[in-house]
Design a protein around this motif. Structure first.
Motif, PDB file in Angstrom:
ATOM      1  N   LYS A 118       0.836  -1.207   0.000  1.00  0.00           N
ATOM      2  CA  LYS A 118       0.000   0.000   0.000  1.00  0.00           C
ATOM      3  C   LYS A 118       0.871   1.258   0.000  1.00  0.00           C
ATOM      4  O   LYS A 118       0.554   2.237  -0.689  1.00  0.00           O
ATOM      5  CB  LYS A 118      -0.910  -0.007   1.225  1.00  0.00           C
ATOM      6  N   ARG A 119       1.953   1.245   0.768  1.00  0.00           N
ATOM      7  CA  ARG A 119       2.854   2.410   0.780  1.00  0.00           C
ATOM      8  C   ARG A 119       3.500   2.608  -0.588  1.00  0.00           C
ATOM      9  O   ARG A 119       3.652   3.746  -1.070  1.00  0.00           O
ATOM     10  CB  ARG A 119       3.929   2.221   1.849  1.00  0.00           C
ATOM     11  N   LYS A 120       3.899   1.522  -1.198  1.00  0.00           N
ATOM     12  CA  LYS A 120       4.532   1.604  -2.508  1.00  0.00           C
ATOM     13  C   LYS A 120       3.562   2.183  -3.536  1.00  0.00           C
ATOM     14  O   LYS A 120       3.925   3.046  -4.365  1.00  0.00           O
ATOM     15  CB  LYS A 120       4.989   0.208  -2.936  1.00  0.00           C
ATOM     16  N   LEU A 164      -5.594  16.897   5.319  1.00  0.00           N
ATOM     17  CA  LEU A 164      -6.312  15.821   6.016  1.00  0.00           C
ATOM     18  C   LEU A 164      -5.383  15.035   6.930  1.00  0.00           C
ATOM     19  O   LEU A 164      -5.755  14.654   8.045  1.00  0.00           O
ATOM     20  CB  LEU A 164      -6.958  14.875   5.008  1.00  0.00           C
ATOM     21  N   PHE A 165      -4.148  14.775   6.471  1.00  0.00           N
ATOM     22  CA  PHE A 165      -3.249  13.859   7.174  1.00  0.00           C
ATOM     23  C   PHE A 165      -2.024  14.536   7.777  1.00  0.00           C
ATOM     24  O   PHE A 165      -1.394  13.964   8.671  1.00  0.00           O
ATOM     25  CB  PHE A 165      -2.779  12.767   6.208  1.00  0.00           C
ATOM     26  N   HIS A 166      -1.654  15.719   7.301  1.00  0.00           N
ATOM     27  CA  HIS A 166      -0.409  16.354   7.741  1.00  0.00           C
ATOM     28  C   HIS A 166      -0.606  17.870   7.818  1.00  0.00           C
ATOM     29  O   HIS A 166      -1.634  18.409   7.397  1.00  0.00           O
ATOM     30  CB  HIS A 166       0.741  16.058   6.765  1.00  0.00           C
ATOM     31  N   GLY A 192      -2.427   9.615  17.218  1.00  0.00           N
ATOM     32  CA  GLY A 192      -2.954  10.420  16.116  1.00  0.00           C
ATOM     33  C   GLY A 192      -2.186  10.197  14.830  1.00  0.00           C
ATOM     34  O   GLY A 192      -2.766  10.081  13.737  1.00  0.00           O
ATOM     35  N   ARG A 193      -0.861  10.122  14.951  1.00  0.00           N
ATOM     36  CA  ARG A 193      -0.042   9.899  13.764  1.00  0.00           C
ATOM     37  C   ARG A 193      -0.321   8.528  13.149  1.00  0.00           C
ATOM     38  O   ARG A 193      -0.396   8.373  11.931  1.00  0.00           O
ATOM     39  CB  ARG A 193       1.447  10.008  14.142  1.00  0.00           C
ATOM     40  N   GLU A 194      -0.498   7.546  14.011  1.00  0.00           N
ATOM     41  CA  GLU A 194      -0.775   6.186  13.536  1.00  0.00           C
ATOM     42  C   GLU A 194      -2.098   6.144  12.786  1.00  0.00           C
ATOM     43  O   GLU A 194      -2.217   5.507  11.728  1.00  0.00           O
ATOM     44  CB  GLU A 194      -0.822   5.224  14.730  1.00  0.00           C
ATOM     45  N   LEU A 195      -3.135   6.825  13.342  1.00  0.00           N
ATOM     46  CA  LEU A 195      -4.439   6.853  12.681  1.00  0.00           C
ATOM     47  C   LEU A 195      -4.343   7.527  11.320  1.00  0.00           C
ATOM     48  O   LEU A 195      -4.919   7.044  10.337  1.00  0.00           O
ATOM     49  CB  LEU A 195      -5.446   7.585  13.571  1.00  0.00           C
ATOM     50  N   LEU A 208      -3.029   5.291   4.096  1.00  0.00           N
ATOM     51  CA  LEU A 208      -2.702   4.081   3.335  1.00  0.00           C
ATOM     52  C   LEU A 208      -3.936   3.504   2.655  1.00  0.00           C
ATOM     53  O   LEU A 208      -3.855   2.925   1.568  1.00  0.00           O
ATOM     54  CB  LEU A 208      -2.085   3.020   4.260  1.00  0.00           C
ATOM     55  N   GLU A 209      -5.094   3.637   3.303  1.00  0.00           N
ATOM     56  CA  GLU A 209      -6.314   3.047   2.767  1.00  0.00           C
ATOM     57  C   GLU A 209      -6.932   3.890   1.648  1.00  0.00           C
ATOM     58  O   GLU A 209      -7.411   3.355   0.646  1.00  0.00           O
ATOM     59  CB  GLU A 209      -7.348   2.860   3.897  1.00  0.00           C
ATOM     60  N   VAL A 210      -6.917   5.223   1.815  1.00  0.00           N
ATOM     61  CA  VAL A 210      -7.623   6.074   0.843  1.00  0.00           C
ATOM     62  C   VAL A 210      -6.703   7.054   0.136  1.00  0.00           C
ATOM     63  O   VAL A 210      -7.146   7.782  -0.757  1.00  0.00           O
ATOM     64  CB  VAL A 210      -8.759   6.866   1.535  1.00  0.00           C
ATOM     65  N   GLY A 211      -5.434   7.071   0.519  1.00  0.00           N
ATOM     66  CA  GLY A 211      -4.522   8.051  -0.060  1.00  0.00           C
ATOM     67  C   GLY A 211      -4.382   7.929  -1.563  1.00  0.00           C
ATOM     68  O   GLY A 211      -4.291   8.940  -2.285  1.00  0.00           O
TER      69      GLY A 211
END
Length: 414
Positions: free
Chosen positions: A6-8, A67-69, A373-376, A382-385
């Motif tokens: 997923k990261r890749k 959203l994430f950062h 929070g960072r983990e979430l 990873l799921e929707v990025g």
């Protein structure tokens, strides 16, 4: 797909969206330079498209990243939303799942499809599963037996025996037993046997009767008279009891039956008999004796169970296996049994799920809330990025088209 893949994949689509932005920036620079050197109209259109595309790309990059950062590490208000709102996200997610997935109208169709009886019946029909189940049950029971304290178990048996016998009216049991035997006329066999024994005793012991008659007779009465009297007594008694033996309707039988009925009523109702039997019970079931009996009972039960459960082919295990086979057959063929089991499972599951939906909501809320929070943020990214990167791509293309339209309108109509 695991997290590494997923990261890749996320990096790939980020590079694609970023690459499109860089391409638009390069086109903008080139067209800006060309426009100064060459007044051709088509260069202005391309420049307007690339300029608007860069704006759209940057705007959507900011929205997606926020959203994430924190974009570029700058702690701008209302950015890094996932990390800063994880508690609210957990609460809302839990409420959403309960409201939309665990509602009565949603779970009812799935509950109605449950067929536990058929599944259990098919599973139990296999000999391997039967052996495994019996073996596991044996291990569980053996484990419980070995862990039980013998003194405590014996004491429990003694306690329960004492509780059962405290209110036990033995006189009523005995009286009812006598009444039952008389009503079934089982006492008639005893009367018949007793009459026969008395008859035979009288005939066998005629000499004793003669001696007794002579002893009680006057000395003036001749011996032959005493013998005659003794013979008449023995013959009369033997014939009387022979009649009792052979005649089921003899009056003596009726009189004995009446006496037995009266005695059974007396034993059940009179306090003296209640007190008498209570004293007998208390003498027999003293605390010391009761403990001894209970210890012996527990020792016998434990020894027998242990032996049966440890043997591979014991009578108990064969009995269990036989009953499992019968249960398996019934579960697959008995429609009434199937309905009862499946209906009970469905109703129980339905009630349990509806009763504990708040637990599911709390579980989701607390799980999300307990994440770092960072983990979430990383998990959700990873799921929707990957899909969110297409927003950036679409923003680049749509922004370019909007810019092109605006440029065109301004040239032709303004």
């Amino acid at each position: 797909m695991n997290d590494h893949l997923k990261r890749k994949q996320l990096r790939k689509y980020k590079m694609f969206a970023t690459g499109l932005f860089v391409l638009m920036a390069v086109v903008f620079v080139i067209t800006t330079v060309l426009e100064k050197q060459n007044p051709a109209h088509w260069i202005g259109y391309i420049r307007a498209f690339s300029e608007a595309a860069m704006v759209g790309a940057l705007a959507d990059w900011f929205a997606v990243t926020a959203l994430f950062h924190h974009p570029l590490g700058l702690k701008i208000p209302h950015t890094n939303l996932i990390q800063n709102s994880k508690e609210r996200i957990g609460d809302n997610l839990g409420t959403f799942v309960v409201s939309n997935f665990l509602s009565p109208q949603n779970i009812r169709p799935y509950i109605q499809k449950i067929r536990i009886s058929n599944i259990a019946g098919e599973w139990l029909s296999k000999e391997k599963n039967q052996r495994n189940l019996v073996a596991e049950l044996s291990k569980m029971v053996l484990n419980i037996l070995h862990k039980l304290d013998d003194d405590a178990a014996a004491e429990l048996i003694a306690k329960k025996a004492r509780e059962m016998t405290n209110d036990l009216k033995i006189n009523r049991i005995v009286g009812s037993g006598i009444e039952y035997l008389v009503e079934k006329e089982d006492h008639q066999k005893m009367i018949t046997g007793l009459a026969k024994q008395i008859k035979e005793y009288v005939l066998t012991n005629q000499q004793i009767v003669k001696e007794r008659v002579q002893k009680e007779s006057y000395f003036l009465i001749p011996k032959f008279v005493d013998d005659t009297i003794a013979d008449k007594i023995t013959n009369g008694l033997s014939k009387f009891f022979e009649e009792v033996e052979n005649n089921p309707g003899h009056s003596l039988r009726a009189e004995i039956t009446a006496k037995l009925f009266a005695f059974s009523e007396e034993v059940q109702s009179e306090k003296k008999w209640e007190d008498e039997f209570r004293n007998i019970k208390n003498d027999f079931l003293t605390d010391v004796k009761l403990k001894e009996y209970s210890a012996d009972i527990w020792r016998s039960i434990k020894q027998s169970l242990t032996q049966e459960l440890e043997e591979e082919d014991s009578a108990l295990k064969r009995y269990l296996t036989k009953n499992l086979s019968e249960l398996s057959q019934n579960l697959q063929t008995d429609e009434k049994l199937q309905y009862k089991i499946d209906h009970w499972v469905r109703v129980t599951a339905y009630k349990y799920i509806l009763k504990n939906t708040h637990q599911a909501s709390h579980l989701i809320s607390s799980t999300v809330g307990n994440w770092e929070g960072r983990e979430l943020s990383e998990k959700l990214e990873l799921e929707v990025g990957k899909d969110l990167q297409f927003i950036r791509v679409n923003g680049t293309l749509v922004g370019g088209l909007v810019g092109l339209i605006i440029y065109t309108v301004s040239n032709f109509f303004i």
